[in-house]
Enzyme design. Structure first.
Site, short mmCIF file in Angstrom:
data_model
loop_
_atom_site.label_atom_id
_atom_site.label_comp_id
_atom_site.label_asym_id
_atom_site.label_seq_id
_atom_site.Cartn_x
_atom_site.Cartn_y
_atom_site.Cartn_z
CB THR A 49 -0.91 0.04 1.23
OG1 THR A 49 -0.10 -0.01 2.41
CG2 THR A 49 -1.89 -1.13 1.25
CE1 TYR A 51 8.12 1.40 -2.81
CE2 TYR A 51 7.08 -0.19 -1.34
CZ TYR A 51 8.20 0.53 -1.74
OH TYR A 51 9.38 0.38 -1.06
CD GLN A 52 -1.83 0.88 -5.15
OE1 GLN A 52 -2.77 1.52 -5.58
NE2 GLN A 52 -1.83 -0.45 -5.09
CG HIS A 90 3.20 4.70 -9.67
ND1 HIS A 90 4.41 4.09 -9.97
CD2 HIS A 90 2.96 4.39 -8.36
CE1 HIS A 90 4.85 3.42 -8.92
NE2 HIS A 90 3.98 3.60 -7.93
NE ARG A 179 14.01 1.41 -3.76
CZ ARG A 179 12.83 1.16 -4.34
NH1 ARG A 179 11.83 2.00 -4.19
NH2 ARG A 179 12.65 0.07 -5.05
CG ASP A 181 9.14 2.81 -6.38
OD1 ASP A 181 9.60 1.70 -6.05
OD2 ASP A 181 8.03 2.96 -6.94
CD GLU A 209 12.76 -0.46 -8.33
OE1 GLU A 209 12.48 -1.66 -8.25
OE2 GLU A 209 11.91 0.39 -8.67
CD GLU A 216 13.82 -5.61 -19.10
OE1 GLU A 216 13.79 -4.45 -18.64
OE2 GLU A 216 13.39 -6.59 -18.47
CG ASP A 274 10.11 -5.09 -5.12
OD1 ASP A 274 9.03 -5.02 -4.50
OD2 ASP A 274 10.60 -4.13 -5.76
CE LYS A 306 18.65 -1.26 -0.73
NZ LYS A 306 17.35 -0.73 -1.16
C1 ARE Z 1 -0.28 -3.86 -6.23
C2 ARE Z 1 -0.82 -5.24 -6.54
C3 ARE Z 1 -1.07 -5.37 -8.04
C4 ARE Z 1 -2.02 -4.26 -8.51
C5 ARE Z 1 -1.45 -2.90 -8.14
C6 ARE Z 1 -2.38 -1.76 -8.45
O1 ARE Z 1 0.12 -6.22 -6.11
O2 ARE Z 1 -1.66 -6.64 -8.29
O3 ARE Z 1 -2.17 -4.32 -9.92
O4 ARE Z 1 -1.19 -2.88 -6.72
O5 ARE Z 1 -3.57 -1.90 -7.74
C7 ARE Z 1 4.79 -2.80 -5.13
C8 ARE Z 1 4.35 -4.25 -5.32
C9 ARE Z 1 3.24 -4.38 -6.34
C10 ARE Z 1 2.09 -3.47 -5.95
C11 ARE Z 1 2.65 -2.05 -6.00
C12 ARE Z 1 1.60 -0.98 -5.70
O6 ARE Z 1 5.47 -5.01 -5.75
O7 ARE Z 1 2.78 -5.75 -6.34
O8 ARE Z 1 1.00 -3.64 -6.86
O9 ARE Z 1 3.67 -1.94 -4.97
O10 ARE Z 1 1.00 -1.20 -4.49
C13 ARE Z 1 9.11 -3.97 -12.03
C14 ARE Z 1 9.50 -2.50 -11.94
C15 ARE Z 1 10.07 -2.11 -10.60
C16 ARE Z 1 9.16 -2.56 -9.44
C17 ARE Z 1 8.97 -4.07 -9.60
C18 ARE Z 1 8.07 -4.65 -8.52
O11 ARE Z 1 10.42 -2.20 -12.99
O12 ARE Z 1 10.20 -0.70 -10.57
O13 ARE Z 1 8.37 -4.35 -10.89
N1 ARE Z 1 9.70 -2.20 -8.13
C19 ARE Z 1 9.22 -1.00 -7.39
C20 ARE Z 1 9.07 -1.26 -5.90
C21 ARE Z 1 7.88 -2.17 -5.67
C22 ARE Z 1 6.61 -1.44 -6.04
C23 ARE Z 1 6.77 -0.60 -7.25
C24 ARE Z 1 7.98 -0.42 -7.90
C25 ARE Z 1 5.63 0.24 -7.66
O14 ARE Z 1 10.26 -1.73 -5.37
O15 ARE Z 1 7.81 -2.62 -4.33
O16 ARE Z 1 5.54 -2.40 -6.30
O17 ARE Z 1 5.74 1.44 -6.88
C26 ARE Z 1 11.65 -7.85 -14.66
C27 ARE Z 1 11.74 -6.42 -15.18
C28 ARE Z 1 11.60 -5.42 -14.02
C29 ARE Z 1 10.33 -5.71 -13.23
C30 ARE Z 1 10.38 -7.14 -12.70
C31 ARE Z 1 9.14 -7.51 -11.90
O18 ARE Z 1 12.80 -8.15 -13.91
O19 ARE Z 1 12.99 -6.23 -15.82
O20 ARE Z 1 11.55 -4.11 -14.53
O21 ARE Z 1 10.26 -4.80 -12.12
O22 ARE Z 1 10.50 -8.03 -13.83
O23 ARE Z 1 8.00 -7.37 -12.70
#
Ligand code: ARE
Ligand code: CA
Length: 442
Positions: A49, A51-52, A90, A179, A181, A209, A216, A274, A306
């Site tokens: 939550t 990250y929203q 976002h 950081r 995100d 990040e 890619e 993650d 880290k």
């Molecule tokens: C949540 C729900 C979803 C829903 C969404 C919206 O889980 O089902 O659709 O809400 O309602 C974190 C969680 C997500 C969560 C999100 C928002 O992990 O599950 O979604 O918060 O609450 C990519 C990105 C990278 C990202 C990772 C997770 O490139 O930036 O995905 N990491 C950061 C944070 C996360 C966070 C977010 C970003 C969003 O560290 O904790 O998400 O703010 C390959 C690709 C990568 C990709 C990876 C995983 O390796 O090269 O780029 O990373 O796959 O998909």
């Protein structure tokens, strides 16, 4: 070369971070602590939550604005910088909701911060957008919605100004770093532009990040002008040499020759919040082998390390326990195990790895190396006790040293020629770390 060490106190409350700075991080000389996003987020028990974002008010599950400011001040007073996890690619998903501070929002509308036109959107409809689904396509990765999260138009002057003012607010509170995100999902020039619009005179430490995947469209190097970058391949490449037995001997010379980004730009870690729920080679769940990995992370001359500090979980969505960390109730507190290595790194300073030796007759599970004449480590990844032989070269000056991985319980003598003076037992999956800053009699 980075001589510091920082730790991510994932989902800790501001009050608990402040206490940890005073009780442990400061005394052990950690350079910084990364905290979970401190701004207003959607309501819910899941960790993600955070990250929203709903607004940039500093009100979150970790505590109030007041508690945040108090934490930053108290950490700073003991020499520990606060690095904030900044979520600005976002805002929150969904057609309607209320944030933890009571801010109401509707689809792509976060009054008074952002209105629908401040987000990337379909040509004919500002209420919807494409989804990130093609990592080979730069536009798709950077301008579409990541997992359904409304994607801010970070190239817009208004959005940049709004982000810069949030960052200024954080700096004003005494924050020392960010950081960023989901940097990968923001055009690097746009990210550079909002950073350059901050008016504060404090120059923050910034890391981005960016997960660079094979083939890619987004490359880590696109960000080097603006920030350090997370090197996810460090964990994968080094981790694979730790997971399987017999491969520790290959860990000399970890760095660019391994295809990793330049050391001076790299933030390194064994796992993060993650990957410990995903593809991390090792996490706290793997016990002593994970310790071996963290010991290598902290003694390596590559990157800015880290440490991950976690809570126990079975369900990957599970939020943090409702108790104080490190008291045994649901928190792991990995970082507490390696406190002595933070000063070790400071002693090691700018010295590169030297004197790398594979000690177990080619088996490849026991290694040692030095960092100049300032620090020495021997790591035993095997399932058996290993005897570090009298006569092993350390490059250290003569004296009696504490093993800093042993809470200074045991001491080791180094003779006039820099060699270990007696046979020393290193337990299974154990290590001995000595440095000039921890000599017994000098
Ligand atoms: C949540 C729900 C979803 C829903 C969404 C919206 O889980 O089902 O659709 O809400 O309602 C974190 C969680 C997500 C969560 C999100 C928002 O992990 O599950 O979604 O918060 O609450 C990519 C990105 C990278 C990202 C990772 C997770 O490139 O930036 O995905 N990491 C950061 C944070 C996360 C966070 C977010 C970003 C969003 O560290 O904790 O998400 O703010 C390959 C690709 C990568 C990709 C990876 C995983 O390796 O090269 O780029 O990373 O796959 O998909
Ligand atoms: Ca984006």
């Amino acid at each position: 070369m980075r001589i510091g060490t920082f730790v991510h106190l994932f989902e800790w409350s501001h009050g608990d971070v402040a206490i940890e700075c005073e009780a442990f991080l400061g005394p052990k000389k950690f350079s910084a602590v990364q905290v979970s996003p401190p701004n207003e987020h959607i309501v819910g028990d899941e960790w993600w939550t955070r990250y929203q974002p709903v607004s940039y008010a500093l009100e979150s599950r970790s505590g109030s604005h007041e508690a945040f400011v108090d934490m930053v001040k108290r950490c700073k007073a003991v020499g520990v910088d606060v690095i904030v996890d900044v979520v600005v690619n976002h805002m929150a998903a969904g057609s309607e909701g209320v944030g933890v501070n009571g801010t109401h929002y509707t689809n792509r509308n976060f009054d008074p911060l952002y209105s629908p036109d401040d987000f990337h959107h379909s040509e004919s409809d500002n209420q919807s957008n494409c989804q990130v689904n093609d990592y080979n396509d730069l536009e798709n990765v950077q301008k579409c919605d990541l997992v359904g999260l409304p994607d801010l138009d970070t190239s817009s002057p208004k959005v940049q100004k709004t982000i810069a003012s949030y960052l200024d607010n954080l700096l004003e509170a005494g924050v020392a770093g960010f950081r960023l995100d989901a940097s990968k999902h923001q055009e690097s020039e746009a990210l550079g532009q909002y950073l350059s619009q901050m008016s504060s005179t404090t120059v923050p430490y910034v890391f981005c990040e960016v997960i660079e995947g094979d083939e890619e469209a987004v490359k880590a190097e696109m960000y080097f002008d603006y920030c350090d970058v997370t090197e996810f391949n460090f964990a994968q490449e080094v981790g694979s040499n730790i997971v399987s037995p017999g491969k520790m001997k290959f860990l000399s010379g970890v760095g660019s020759s391994w295809g990793l980004i330049p050391s001076d730009s790299a933030v390194t870690f064994t796992d993060n919040h993650d990957t410990q729920r995903g593809n991390a080679p090792l996490t706290y769940k793997d016990g002593p082998l994970y310790d071996v990995f963290n010991i290598f992370l902290l003694t390596s001359d590559y990157g800015y390390p880290k440490l991950m500090s976690s809570y126990e979980f079975d369900d990957p969505d599970q939020g943090p326990p409702d108790s104080s960390p490190c008291d045994g109730h649901g928190w792991v507190c990995e970082h507490r195990r390696y406190g002595g290595l933070v000063a070790w790194r400071i002693s090691a300073g700018e010295n590169e790895v030297s004197n790398f030796q594979s000690l177990d007759d080619g088996e490849g599970d026991v290694i040692c190396f030095s960092r100049g004449n300032a620090a020495f480590v021997a790591i035993n990844r095997s399932e058996d006790t290993f005897v570090l032989k009298c006569g092993t070269e350390t490059n250290l000056r003569a004296g009696t040293y504490y093993n800093v991985l042993d809470d200074n319980e045991s001491t080791i003598d180094i003779d006039e020629s820099g060699k270990v003076s007696n046979d020393i037992e290193i337990g299974a999956m154990g290590a001995v770390a000595l440095h000039l800053g921890a000599m017994h009699e000098y």
